[in-house]
Design an enzyme around this catalytic site. Structure first.
Site, PDB file in Angstrom:
ATOM      1  N   PRO A   1      -6.392  -1.560  -0.091  1.00  0.00           N
ATOM      2  CA  PRO A   1      -7.411  -0.558  -0.422  1.00  0.00           C
ATOM      3  C   PRO A   1      -7.267  -0.127  -1.873  1.00  0.00           C
ATOM      4  O   PRO A   1      -6.163   0.196  -2.321  1.00  0.00           O
ATOM      5  CB  PRO A   1      -7.090   0.599   0.534  1.00  0.00           C
ATOM      6  CG  PRO A   1      -5.637   0.442   0.855  1.00  0.00           C
ATOM      7  CD  PRO A   1      -5.368  -1.027   0.833  1.00  0.00           C
TER       8      PRO A   1
ATOM      9  N   GLN B   1      -9.447   2.867   5.576  1.00  0.00           N
ATOM     10  CA  GLN B   1      -8.305   3.688   5.192  1.00  0.00           C
ATOM     11  C   GLN B   1      -8.758   5.123   4.964  1.00  0.00           C
ATOM     12  O   GLN B   1      -9.690   5.385   4.203  1.00  0.00           O
ATOM     13  CB  GLN B   1      -7.600   3.189   3.927  1.00  0.00           C
ATOM     14  CG  GLN B   1      -6.276   3.949   3.752  1.00  0.00           C
ATOM     15  CD  GLN B   1      -5.554   3.681   2.461  1.00  0.00           C
ATOM     16  OE1 GLN B   1      -6.079   3.946   1.387  1.00  0.00           O
ATOM     17  NE2 GLN B   1      -4.334   3.174   2.562  1.00  0.00           N
TER      18      GLN B   1
ATOM     19  N   CYS C   1      -0.716   7.183  -1.742  1.00  0.00           N
ATOM     20  CA  CYS C   1      -1.403   7.469  -3.001  1.00  0.00           C
ATOM     21  C   CYS C   1      -0.743   8.651  -3.709  1.00  0.00           C
ATOM     22  O   CYS C   1      -0.563   9.713  -3.120  1.00  0.00           O
ATOM     23  CB  CYS C   1      -2.871   7.764  -2.731  1.00  0.00           C
ATOM     24  SG  CYS C   1      -3.811   8.092  -4.243  1.00  0.00           S
TER      25      CYS C   1
ATOM     26  N   HIS D   1       4.398  -0.162   0.430  1.00  0.00           N
ATOM     27  CA  HIS D   1       4.386  -0.422  -1.006  1.00  0.00           C
ATOM     28  C   HIS D   1       5.834  -0.284  -1.467  1.00  0.00           C
ATOM     29  O   HIS D   1       6.411   0.799  -1.396  1.00  0.00           O
ATOM     30  CB  HIS D   1       3.489   0.571  -1.726  1.00  0.00           C
ATOM     31  CG  HIS D   1       3.317   0.270  -3.179  1.00  0.00           C
ATOM     32  ND1 HIS D   1       2.212   0.659  -3.893  1.00  0.00           N
ATOM     33  CD2 HIS D   1       4.108  -0.397  -4.072  1.00  0.00           C
ATOM     34  CE1 HIS D   1       2.334   0.259  -5.154  1.00  0.00           C
ATOM     35  NE2 HIS D   1       3.481  -0.380  -5.272  1.00  0.00           N
TER      36      HIS D   1
ATOM     37  N   GLY E   1       2.928  -4.745  -3.309  1.00  0.00           N
ATOM     38  CA  GLY E   1       3.458  -4.366  -4.616  1.00  0.00           C
ATOM     39  C   GLY E   1       3.977  -5.548  -5.418  1.00  0.00           C
ATOM     40  O   GLY E   1       4.941  -6.200  -5.009  1.00  0.00           O
ATOM     41  N   GLY E   2       3.324  -5.825  -6.551  1.00  0.00           N
ATOM     42  CA  GLY E   2       3.830  -6.821  -7.489  1.00  0.00           C
ATOM     43  C   GLY E   2       3.733  -8.265  -7.047  1.00  0.00           C
ATOM     44  O   GLY E   2       4.379  -9.139  -7.637  1.00  0.00           O
TER      45      GLY E   2
ATOM     46  N   GLY F   1      -3.338  -6.316  -3.917  1.00  0.00           N
ATOM     47  CA  GLY F   1      -4.481  -5.591  -4.445  1.00  0.00           C
ATOM     48  C   GLY F   1      -5.043  -6.208  -5.699  1.00  0.00           C
ATOM     49  O   GLY F   1      -5.914  -7.077  -5.668  1.00  0.00           O
TER      50      GLY F   1
END
Length: 323
Positions: free
Chosen positions: A13, A66, A96, A167, A208-209, A229
């Site tokens: 998201p 989400q 977030c 994450h 993540g990454g 993402g």
């Protein structure tokens, strides 16, 4: 080759990015991935234009809504909206770090309140038949030990949640922007692997990454899913290449465009703005000859037409016959 029978690949998201126009486009590259909406606040659904916020093409499925919120009644009501509109799953944002969500005590702040998140899961699951899942960070600020995350997951899992998307960075709520929070806190993939070892009965995904097919394959040897993402957004052909995980064929860009054009025609007829939709397609030819010219043709053109897009695409495809 990774056995994908019980594995999942997802598009993360992303606020302002994973709109219905982007998601439809992403689906053209890959029929298997799970697509997430951008985070939508409970207030937007309860008091705003709910139909517009929740609209999606059936082709986008499987699709996850989400939610950003912390009030049990509001989150439960919005989970019911999700089910009524045909969503396959609803996800609670506990990751977030923006100032706006901090002010409302939602997002990453909720990692410090596992009982609150557990209560949300319990009440939402009692109200709907679709799964309720949680996306969270490894920790927040000084609460960044593995044990802190482990306790959070254990508490929420006891309420009935079986899927956690992690994450693999701590969120630093003071001193870093949301963008910096995606880049500066170090990645700790091993902690996510350890979480799966400690909770083998849960579905654990990592985020993540991650920006290559090799990365995806490596992570899937340890956990149940990978969420990506910005790498998918800026280089959507990575989604196409990921079809190989399931032994599927990789579509050509020309084939994707042939399916995209009728959608754009339909949306234009319904009054949607083509420049707003086209901003999602800038990465289509990333890494190929003419990619820069393609981006220039689609960017900053308030009077952009579908013929402009077709003409620009044809020029790039002529430069890259195998694309």
């Amino acid at each position: 080759m990774v056995d994908m029978t019980n594995k999942r690949l997802s598009v993360a998201p992303m606020i302002d990015w994973t709109t219905t126009d982007y998601r439809y486009y992403a689906r053209l590259f890959n029929p298997k991935v799970y697509l997430y909406t951008e985070m939508i606040s409970t207030g937007a659904l309860i008091h705003g234009n709910r139909a517009r916020h929740l609209r999606f093409s059936k082709r986008e499925q499987p699709i996850v809504l989400q939610l950003g919120g912390a009030d049990i009644d509001e989150m439960t009501q919005c989970a019911q909206f999700a089910q009524q509109h045909g969503y396959d799953e609803v996800n609670i944002n506990v990751g977030c770090p923006s100032d706006r969500v901090q002010h409302n005590r939602i997002g990453a702040c909720l990692m410090a309140e596992p009982d609150t998140v557990a209560g949300l899961v319990k009440h939402m699951q009692a109200a709907v038949d679709i799964p309720v899942t949680v996306k969270h960070r490894i920790g927040i600020d000084d609460f960044d030990s593995y044990e802190f995350m482990q306790q959070f997951v254990q508490t929420v899992a006891e309420s009935g949640c079986t899927r956690f998307i992690v994450h693999a960075r701590t969120a630093w709520l003071q001193g870093l922007s949301p963008k910096q929070n995606r880049e500066i806190p170090p990645l700790r993939y091993d902690d996510v692997y350890r979480l799966k070892q400690d909770f083998p009965q849960l579905d654990i995904e990592i985020n993540g990454g991650i920006d290559s097919l090799a990365d995806i394959q490596t992570h899937l040897q340890h956990i149940d899913g990978v969420m990506i993402g910005r790498a998918f957004y800026h280089n959507p052909y990575l989604l196409a290449e990921a079809n190989s995980l399931w032994g599927g064929s990789i579509p050509k860009r020309a084939e994707i465009l042939d399916q995209l054009y009728p959608y754009l025609e339909e949306q234009i007829a319904q009054g949607e703005a083509l420049p707003t939709m086209a901003r999602h397609y800038l990465g289509l030819f990333q890494g190929l000859n003419g990619a820069r010219k393609w981006r220039q043709a689609l960017s900053g053109k308030p009077n952009l037409t579908l013929d402009d897009i077709k003409r620009a695409a044809d020029e790039v495809l002529q430069l890259n016959p195998a694309a």
